[in-house]
Each structure stands twice: as structure tokens, then as C-alpha cells.
Scaffold this motif. Structure first.
Motif, PDB file in Angstrom:
ATOM      1  N   TYR A 167       0.825  -1.208   0.000  1.00  0.00           N
ATOM      2  CA  TYR A 167       0.000   0.000   0.000  1.00  0.00           C
ATOM      3  C   TYR A 167       0.863   1.264   0.000  1.00  0.00           C
ATOM      4  O   TYR A 167       0.629   2.202  -0.779  1.00  0.00           O
ATOM      5  CB  TYR A 167      -0.938   0.009   1.214  1.00  0.00           C
ATOM      6  CG  TYR A 167      -1.600   1.346   1.439  1.00  0.00           C
ATOM      7  CD1 TYR A 167      -2.584   1.802   0.567  1.00  0.00           C
ATOM      8  CD2 TYR A 167      -1.213   2.174   2.488  1.00  0.00           C
ATOM      9  CE1 TYR A 167      -3.172   3.036   0.747  1.00  0.00           C
ATOM     10  CE2 TYR A 167      -1.800   3.420   2.671  1.00  0.00           C
ATOM     11  CZ  TYR A 167      -2.780   3.836   1.809  1.00  0.00           C
ATOM     12  OH  TYR A 167      -3.363   5.068   1.987  1.00  0.00           O
ATOM     13  N   HIS A 170       2.423   1.825  -3.289  1.00  0.00           N
ATOM     14  CA  HIS A 170       1.425   2.351  -4.226  1.00  0.00           C
ATOM     15  C   HIS A 170       1.244   3.858  -4.019  1.00  0.00           C
ATOM     16  O   HIS A 170       1.241   4.634  -4.976  1.00  0.00           O
ATOM     17  CB  HIS A 170       0.099   1.626  -4.029  1.00  0.00           C
ATOM     18  CG  HIS A 170      -0.999   2.156  -4.891  1.00  0.00           C
ATOM     19  ND1 HIS A 170      -1.249   1.687  -6.158  1.00  0.00           N
ATOM     20  CD2 HIS A 170      -1.895   3.150  -4.684  1.00  0.00           C
ATOM     21  CE1 HIS A 170      -2.240   2.366  -6.694  1.00  0.00           C
ATOM     22  NE2 HIS A 170      -2.666   3.244  -5.818  1.00  0.00           N
ATOM     23  N   PRO A 296      -2.700   9.085   5.005  1.00  0.00           N
ATOM     24  CA  PRO A 296      -3.307   8.122   5.928  1.00  0.00           C
ATOM     25  C   PRO A 296      -3.237   6.722   5.338  1.00  0.00           C
ATOM     26  O   PRO A 296      -2.943   6.546   4.157  1.00  0.00           O
ATOM     27  CB  PRO A 296      -4.752   8.595   5.999  1.00  0.00           C
ATOM     28  CG  PRO A 296      -5.005   9.168   4.634  1.00  0.00           C
ATOM     29  CD  PRO A 296      -3.712   9.821   4.224  1.00  0.00           C
ATOM     30  N   GLY A 297      -3.517   5.744   6.153  1.00  0.00           N
ATOM     31  CA  GLY A 297      -3.566   4.365   5.687  1.00  0.00           C
ATOM     32  C   GLY A 297      -4.502   3.574   6.568  1.00  0.00           C
ATOM     33  O   GLY A 297      -5.186   4.140   7.435  1.00  0.00           O
ATOM     34  N   PRO A 298      -4.564   2.277   6.359  1.00  0.00           N
ATOM     35  CA  PRO A 298      -5.461   1.462   7.183  1.00  0.00           C
ATOM     36  C   PRO A 298      -5.017   1.507   8.650  1.00  0.00           C
ATOM     37  O   PRO A 298      -3.821   1.477   8.934  1.00  0.00           O
ATOM     38  CB  PRO A 298      -5.281   0.049   6.623  1.00  0.00           C
ATOM     39  CG  PRO A 298      -4.588   0.214   5.298  1.00  0.00           C
ATOM     40  CD  PRO A 298      -3.816   1.478   5.373  1.00  0.00           C
ATOM     41  N   ILE A 299      -5.976   1.566   9.558  1.00  0.00           N
ATOM     42  CA  ILE A 299      -5.623   1.566  10.982  1.00  0.00           C
ATOM     43  C   ILE A 299      -5.094   0.205  11.400  1.00  0.00           C
ATOM     44  O   ILE A 299      -4.541   0.055  12.481  1.00  0.00           O
ATOM     45  CB  ILE A 299      -6.820   1.968  11.881  1.00  0.00           C
ATOM     46  CG1 ILE A 299      -7.997   0.994  11.689  1.00  0.00           C
ATOM     47  CG2 ILE A 299      -7.254   3.381  11.596  1.00  0.00           C
ATOM     48  CD1 ILE A 299      -9.124   1.219  12.696  1.00  0.00           C
ATOM     49  N   ALA A 323      -4.262  12.979   0.283  1.00  0.00           N
ATOM     50  CA  ALA A 323      -4.598  11.699  -0.339  1.00  0.00           C
ATOM     51  C   ALA A 323      -4.375  11.728  -1.846  1.00  0.00           C
ATOM     52  O   ALA A 323      -4.425  10.687  -2.483  1.00  0.00           O
ATOM     53  CB  ALA A 323      -6.054  11.344  -0.027  1.00  0.00           C
ATOM     54  N   PRO A 342     -13.477  16.165  -3.459  1.00  0.00           N
ATOM     55  CA  PRO A 342     -14.156  14.998  -4.030  1.00  0.00           C
ATOM     56  C   PRO A 342     -15.659  15.099  -3.798  1.00  0.00           C
ATOM     57  O   PRO A 342     -16.091  15.443  -2.702  1.00  0.00           O
ATOM     58  CB  PRO A 342     -13.572  13.834  -3.240  1.00  0.00           C
ATOM     59  CG  PRO A 342     -12.356  14.360  -2.549  1.00  0.00           C
ATOM     60  CD  PRO A 342     -12.563  15.824  -2.377  1.00  0.00           C
TER      61      PRO A 342
ATOM     62  N   GLY B 297      -8.354   5.680   6.293  1.00  0.00           N
ATOM     63  CA  GLY B 297      -8.298   4.427   5.551  1.00  0.00           C
ATOM     64  C   GLY B 297      -7.365   4.592   4.376  1.00  0.00           C
ATOM     65  O   GLY B 297      -6.704   5.626   4.237  1.00  0.00           O
ATOM     66  N   PRO B 298      -7.306   3.575   3.528  1.00  0.00           N
ATOM     67  CA  PRO B 298      -6.416   3.685   2.370  1.00  0.00           C
ATOM     68  C   PRO B 298      -6.863   4.823   1.452  1.00  0.00           C
ATOM     69  O   PRO B 298      -8.063   5.013   1.247  1.00  0.00           O
ATOM     70  CB  PRO B 298      -6.589   2.334   1.654  1.00  0.00           C
ATOM     71  CG  PRO B 298      -7.261   1.436   2.637  1.00  0.00           C
ATOM     72  CD  PRO B 298      -8.032   2.295   3.565  1.00  0.00           C
ATOM     73  N   ILE B 299      -5.898   5.559   0.903  1.00  0.00           N
ATOM     74  CA  ILE B 299      -6.253   6.639  -0.022  1.00  0.00           C
ATOM     75  C   ILE B 299      -6.773   6.061  -1.327  1.00  0.00           C
ATOM     76  O   ILE B 299      -7.329   6.782  -2.150  1.00  0.00           O
ATOM     77  CB  ILE B 299      -5.054   7.578  -0.313  1.00  0.00           C
ATOM     78  CG1 ILE B 299      -3.872   6.801  -0.906  1.00  0.00           C
ATOM     79  CG2 ILE B 299      -4.636   8.292   0.944  1.00  0.00           C
ATOM     80  CD1 ILE B 299      -2.747   7.706  -1.393  1.00  0.00           C
ATOM     81  N   THR B 300      -6.621   4.773  -1.499  1.00  0.00           N
ATOM     82  CA  THR B 300      -7.112   4.092  -2.694  1.00  0.00           C
ATOM     83  C   THR B 300      -8.584   3.723  -2.575  1.00  0.00           C
ATOM     84  O   THR B 300      -9.181   3.234  -3.528  1.00  0.00           O
ATOM     85  CB  THR B 300      -6.308   2.809  -2.904  1.00  0.00           C
ATOM     86  OG1 THR B 300      -6.196   2.135  -1.649  1.00  0.00           O
ATOM     87  CG2 THR B 300      -4.919   3.111  -3.402  1.00  0.00           C
ATOM     88  N   VAL B 305     -12.875   8.374   1.337  1.00  0.00           N
ATOM     89  CA  VAL B 305     -12.728   9.756   0.860  1.00  0.00           C
ATOM     90  C   VAL B 305     -13.454  10.736   1.791  1.00  0.00           C
ATOM     91  O   VAL B 305     -12.930  11.799   2.131  1.00  0.00           O
ATOM     92  CB  VAL B 305     -13.250   9.889  -0.590  1.00  0.00           C
ATOM     93  CG1 VAL B 305     -13.385  11.354  -0.987  1.00  0.00           C
ATOM     94  CG2 VAL B 305     -12.318   9.168  -1.561  1.00  0.00           C
TER      95      VAL B 305
END
Lengths: 414, 414
Positions: A167, A170, A296-299, A323, A342, B297-300, B305
């Protein structure tokens, strides 16, 4: 103090955008002194900064070399000078630069990045040497065809953990590619993991990237990134405050981080564990008043804990969540670079005001109803219903037949 | 105004922690008036709030029912009253409550949650009915064995998208279970997705959960959550401002959100797309001055969002990033509930100061070196080296033999 013929050095450089020093020996002597100082002492030193500010680089070096200065700084310099005259060391450094095909710049050089001077005014914690010795470099060694000042003028630092996740890679690739694609230089530290991905992504976009090393540019660390370093030296820039041959000690990475933060308009922490050294680069960005950002990312990911901790800071230590490339550019770009918010897909009912929406919902799912019935169900006055129902029918949200309203198609519940 | 014998209502309730009204007809008349008002008019209405504040609920109802009031509010009430006396409607509501085994409370009830009064003072945007009509409920209908005020006293709202991802479900389950396990009530909206996961997780932990519905508690929406709603009605609470039989119109979800935000000490947005209605609940929490939180969470992920947009708000609209139950409790808990800062594993070299660390790195990887050599390599004075090297050896970071220092084991590079 003498110096080798510039031509001898230039011969080793594939391209040299640095103009000749203004005529006269002084500037060259000043540059030589700074280069020697950068070799005799670890960079960032507060004591050296004071000495150079008080006496200028030439006299500062003279005082250190002649024994006029005492104290830890003078003693440390003396240990490295080993009794040799400073002029001899300067010559050796120029020769080495020529032999290795690297160049060296000082604040006197045309390509010196002016923004490094901000390190003089960094908000400093003086209780630890690491946080006290955060002054600007005296000199920078470079490999690569571009003038540093120009390349670093529009730059963003992407930093993060060595032990990245898929992740994180990416995210680093998306941001690195996108920034380079928009004409921004990607700065990083040349380490495994996030750093390497960021450099590679910028190169893949055909953009510029600068690796700020904590060791000599002739022996970039880590070895397994060698092919990447060679490509950066050809298409971007490898730079270091330390002279060729210097080994990457742990502390040097932390000292180096201030230069990454100072060169860039903003620093993005892409992925970081709780203890990641990359968090310190973000801290320097904050201390410099530069844009400090984190992805940010998954907790559930240990490798996003450091990012999330940074994002939990209060308004006194602002770190902005980013993001997208647009959001990064909003932080570092000029006026008019606001990232689009967004919005998600528009829905047909979006155009309705709350009362209209409530009226549409109050129309029975089967059959038809008249205005008073619909108004009662919706909880609005008959007047409001009569004012809106015909327009709703005209716009196709309802069907009207002989004053009774029904749904235009099989209703779907919210 | 008359009312059915309380016993008739109580008979239908499995447990009734609500004390009998203080003797005298007044309180009961007031409660009946509020219950009828809550049935005649959509909740939250600013106009109704003004009327009740000026005249009290009984006279407010009389004025609406008798035609003494004019305007949209009176007209809307008249449409639902259909010329019947208000007293008849009150009787029908009590009968329906008894038949369905539900109860109804008003601000006069012992179990009424005092914190709902904060909705009077919410910072209000008056340009839209949705943002203007945010006043406290007149009455609340309930199914479940617990007193609402007690259950909601220590509560956190977990809200989010209906179209959750696996990641979002994991986060909601972790937080819902953890909060319930620590004795906190989990509030949510009973919807698909994040709401349902949060309710289920709280129940799985043997904790309390409250579903705040936008329709009658006798016909909880959505139908596919029916088994969950039955369990909540048995072990927690199903509540609604709307009387039994009310359908879930789209606008009612938005009106309902203010009650979720006002009941809870804080609201956590677990997962949300850009347009998720759950973002409005978080907004209400901010407007109420309650803790507003979001899970990154993941920015993906499209479904993070909305969370990330919330976390990008400035310090004037604070939304705190939370990744753990501890961090949620830090926002809503009392003094001393600071979440532990994640630290990662301690390393053997952590105890060293920067100069010690630089000295250890300056010891050659093979063979041994004396203090002057090590000091020169490290860039520190001999005095500093001599002061620290013996201690480093004593502590096992280096080996010392006849004044020469070496590494204690095969060196590992940073």
C-alpha cells in the motif's frame, strides 16, 4: 590558500551550470574554506555556525587550524586535520572531486539553493545535539547534470519507512509520478522502501528527482539501490553535505533530514511506523514553517501508525492529511492551486430542496394522491405542497393526472 | 385532555424503569401535548420550538388545533389533525403504544436524556430548512428494556456508509466491540453497513447499543436488518422521534442525525464516501461542540474519501483522527483517559545519546581503533570520546582491549 585550476575540476563534470566565481581570489578562498570546514566538522553544528557568523569562513577555518580556538569544536577539527595545513586538505578535496566526477557548491555558488538559509531560523530544541545542530550546510557535494537551486525550487519531499507495505509503495508511486508529471521535483533520501519508490516513480514520469544522502555521493547507501543511484546521477541529482568517502552513520541520517525538509516546499510522510526516522524529517518541515503532510492508511497497518500519530497533532503543530497529488500541490503551490473537493457522482434528486424531497417521498409508492394527502404525510403546509408539486411534476420527479400525483417509475427506497 | 390509564400502557412493556409522573394532571397533560405535537409536526422544527418556548406545549397545541395560529406550521398540523380533537389523537397514540409494546417519553420523563437540550444552542445555518430545523425532539418512542438517559450517558456514536468495505467493517467491529467492552454504549442509525456492524459488535461484546431510527420503532428500516433490530429491542434500545407507523423518508434520516450526535459524547465517522449522509452526523457533532472523530483508511478506497475530507478540515472545524478505542476514549472520556502513544519496539541502542551513537558507528567494523581515531571519524573532540567510550564498553555497546575499541559482534548497518 591555493586551489586547483577550475578547468581540471570542470573536466570531470559532464555539465556545469555553475558560473565561474566572481573574479578575485576572495570568493574562491571563501569557498575553499567552507569546503574544508564541511570536511573537518560534522554538518549542522551550532558552534561552527556561530564561529563562521562571527568571523567569516576563512578566518573561522584559520582560527580552528591555528589553535586560536579551543573547545570541543576546535578539538574535533584538529583530530581530522592531523596537523596538516588546511590548504593541503582543500587541494586534496578538489582533486578528489575531479577524479570522481563530482562537484561541490557553497552558499557563494550560483546554484546554491537560497532556501537552505531558513535553517538559521529554525525553531530549535537546544536540549539535544541532534535538535541543536540544525544549521545550514557549509557545502554540498553533487553528482548529476542539473543546477541544484533550480531543481529544488519547485520540489516536494516524499519520505517514509524503509520497511514499506504494498500500500505504501502504491501511495509513494502515485504521488511521486504525479508530482513529477506536473513538473515538480521529487526529493527523498535514497533509502530502501518509500524513498526508492518515490525516486523511481519520478524518473518513470520523466521528471526530476534528488536523493539527499547521508554519506559520500561516490558511495551512495544502500548498495542494493546502486542501479537507482546511477540513474539519478544521470537524470537527476545525488547530493550530500558529507565529502566523498564518508560512511553513512546512523546519526548522519537524522542530521541530513533537515536538508531534505529545508530544500523542499513541503514534506509528505507517505508511510511510517511509530519509530520511523522519516517522522523527524516531517518535524523539521514543521519547525521550518514548511508544509507538513502525511498520507493516511489502514488503521490495521503498523506502517501507517507513524502517519496517523502525525495527523493527530494539534493545530499548533499542523500536519495536513493528503490523499492526492492535487491535495499536495494545494499545500505547496501558489494561489489558485486549491485541490478539487471529491464530490462523488451526482444523483437526479440532488437538485431538490429538503421540502421538495420530503414531498416526493410522501407520494405513495402505488397509486396516486392529492396535494392535501401528500402534504399531511410530508408534514408540510398545503400551501407549500401546492407551490411545489406542479414544478416537481414538470421536472419529471412526479407524474400528475387530474390533480393527483404519482411516482414516475417503480419507486426505489432510499 | 384525558389519557388512558397508565396501567394499560405499562402492561405492554416488559420493563418500565420510568417512574410515574409526579401527581397532578399537569405533567400528564404536558406529556400528552408533546406526544401529539411530535405526531402532528416533523421533528426539529424551529417554528414549533419557538411556539412551545413561548406558550408551553399544552397551549402551543391548543393554539395549533384551534386555528389561533396561522402560517405553514399551523397548516401542516391541521392537515394531519384532520379536524379531530387533539385529545382523541393522544388517546389513539397511547393505545397504539400499548398495543405495540413500545413506550414514549418526553422531557418531563425521568429517563429523558438531558443532553438533548444542547440542540437548542446548536450553531445553526438558517439558510436551509435542514440546517435550521435542528431543535430538540418533543418526544421519543422506545423499544427496549433500558432507561434511555442512563444508557446514553456514556455513549459514543459510530456512523458510516451503508456500502462499506471489508476494511470499514473491520474498523467498525473493532471500535464497537472495544467501546462496549469498556462499558460504553454504542449509538448508531440502524442502517446497512457500518451502522449494523457497530450495533452487532457492541452486542457481541455483551454491551449496550442504541439504534436511533428515522421511522417508527414498530417498523424499523431496513427490513433486512430485522433480526438485528429484534436483538437490539431485547438487549439494547430502538428509539425514534417519529410515532409508530412512520415511513423512513430520505429527509428524516438527515433530521434524525442531530439526535445521534446530541445523545453521544462524541461521533466517529468510520467509513464514508464523499457524499455519505453520515458526514452530516459528524457535522452536527461539531456544531454541538461534541467530539468529532474520523477513522482514516487507504487513499485508494472511495469509501474513505469522506473520512479523509473530514480530517482535512482546519482547526476551526476540528475533526480528530482516531485509530484505536483508546484514542476514541481520549476524546470523550474524562481526565486521565489519554491514549497511550504508539511507540514500537525498543531497540538496544535507544538508550544512547547522539554523540554516543555517532561514536559507536565510528568504531571500525573489523579490527579495533583507539580513541583519537574514533573521535576523528565521528567528528567529536577527543575529550568527548574519552569521556564516553569506557562507559559504552561497560554497557556492552563496544569491546575494549588495551585502550582499543572494537564492535561486540558482527556489525549490522543501519
Amino acid at each position: 590558500m591555493t586551489h586547483p585550476e577550475p578547468a581540471a575540476v570542470h573536466a570531470a563534470r559532464p555539465a556545469d551550470p555553475e558560473p565561474a566565481a566572481p573574479d578575485g581570489v576572495d570568493t574562491r578562498t571563501v569557498r575553499d574554506a567552507r569546503i574544508v570546514l564541511g570536511c573537518l566538522l560534522e554538518p549542522g553544528s551550532a558552534a561552527l555556525h556561530r564561529l563562521v557568523t562571527a568571523h567569516g569562513p576563512v578566518e573561522a577555518l584559520d582560527r580552528l587550524a591555528s589553535g586560536l580556538e579551543s573547545g570541543p569544536l576546535a578539538e574535533a577539527a584538529a583530530l581530522r586535520l592531523q596537523g596538516r595545513p588546511a590548504v593541503e586538505l582543500a587541494e586534496r578535496l578538489w582533486e578528489r572531486a575531479a577524479r570522481l566526477g563530482v562537484r561541490v557548491i557553497t552558499p557563494e555558488s550560483a546554484e546554491w539553493p537560497a532556501q537552505l538559509a531558513d535553517l538559521r531560523h529554525i525553531s530549535r530544541d537546544t536540549s539535544s545535539t541532534i535538535d541543536r545542530d540544525t544549521f545550514p550546510p557549509q557545502s554540498i557535494w553533487l553528482r548529476g547534470p542539473h543546477p541544484l537551486g533550480e531543481v529544488a525550487g519547485r520540489s516536494v519531499a516524499l519520505v517514509g519507512a524503509r520497511a514499506n507495505t504494498v500500500y505504501g509503495a502504491h501511495a509513494a508511486a502515485e504521488l511521486g509520478y504525479g508530482l513529477a508529471d506536473r513538473g515538480w521535483t521529487v526529493l527523498s533520501g535514497g533509502a530502501y522502501g518509500i524513498d526508492a519508490v518515490a525516486h523511481r516513480a519520478a524518473l518513470a514520469a520523466g521528471g526530476l528527482t534528488v536523493a539527499v544522502l547521508a554519506c559520500g555521493v561516490d558511495r551512495p547507501y544502500p548498495l542494493s539501490n546502486s542501479a537507482l543511484f546511477e540513474q539519478i546521477a544521470e537524470e537527476g541529482l545525488l547530493i550530500s553535505e558529507w565529502p566523498p568517502g564518508t560512511a553513512p552513520f546512523k546519526m548522519r541520517f537524522l542530521v541530513r533530514n533537515r536538508v531534505i525538509a529545508a530544500l523542499a516546499r513541503g514534506t509528505v510522510l507517505v508511510e511510517a511506523g511509530a519509530r520511523s526516522g522519516a517522522r523527524q524529517t516531517l518535524r523539521r518541515a514543521r519547525e521550518l514553517g514548511r508544509a507538513a503532510m502525511a498520507v493516511p492508511g489502514p488503521i490495521t497497518s503498523e506502517m501507517s501508525v507513524g502517519c496517523h500519530e502525525e495527523l493527530r497533532r494539534g493545530p499548533d503543530e499542523p500536519v495536513r492529511l493528503v490523499a492526492t497529488v492535487d491535495q499536495v500541490l494545494e499545500e505547496v503551490g501558489g494561489i489558485g492551486d486549491l485541490a478539487p473537493v471529491p464530490r462523488g457522482a451526482q444523483q437526479p434528486l440532488d437538485a431538490l430542496d429538503p421540502v421538495e424531497r420530503q414531498l416526493v417521498d410522501a407520494v405513495p409508492r402505488r397509486g396516486a394522491a392529492h396535494a392535501p394527502e401528500i402534504a399531511a404525510e410530508a408534514g408540510v403546509s398545503l400551501r407549500d405542497a401546492l407551490a411545489r408539486l406542479p414544478s416537481l411534476a414538470l421536472r419529471g420527479h412526479l407524474r400528475e393526472h387530474s390533480g393527483a400525483y404519482s411516482r414516475p417509475r417503480p419507486a426505489r427506497r432510499p
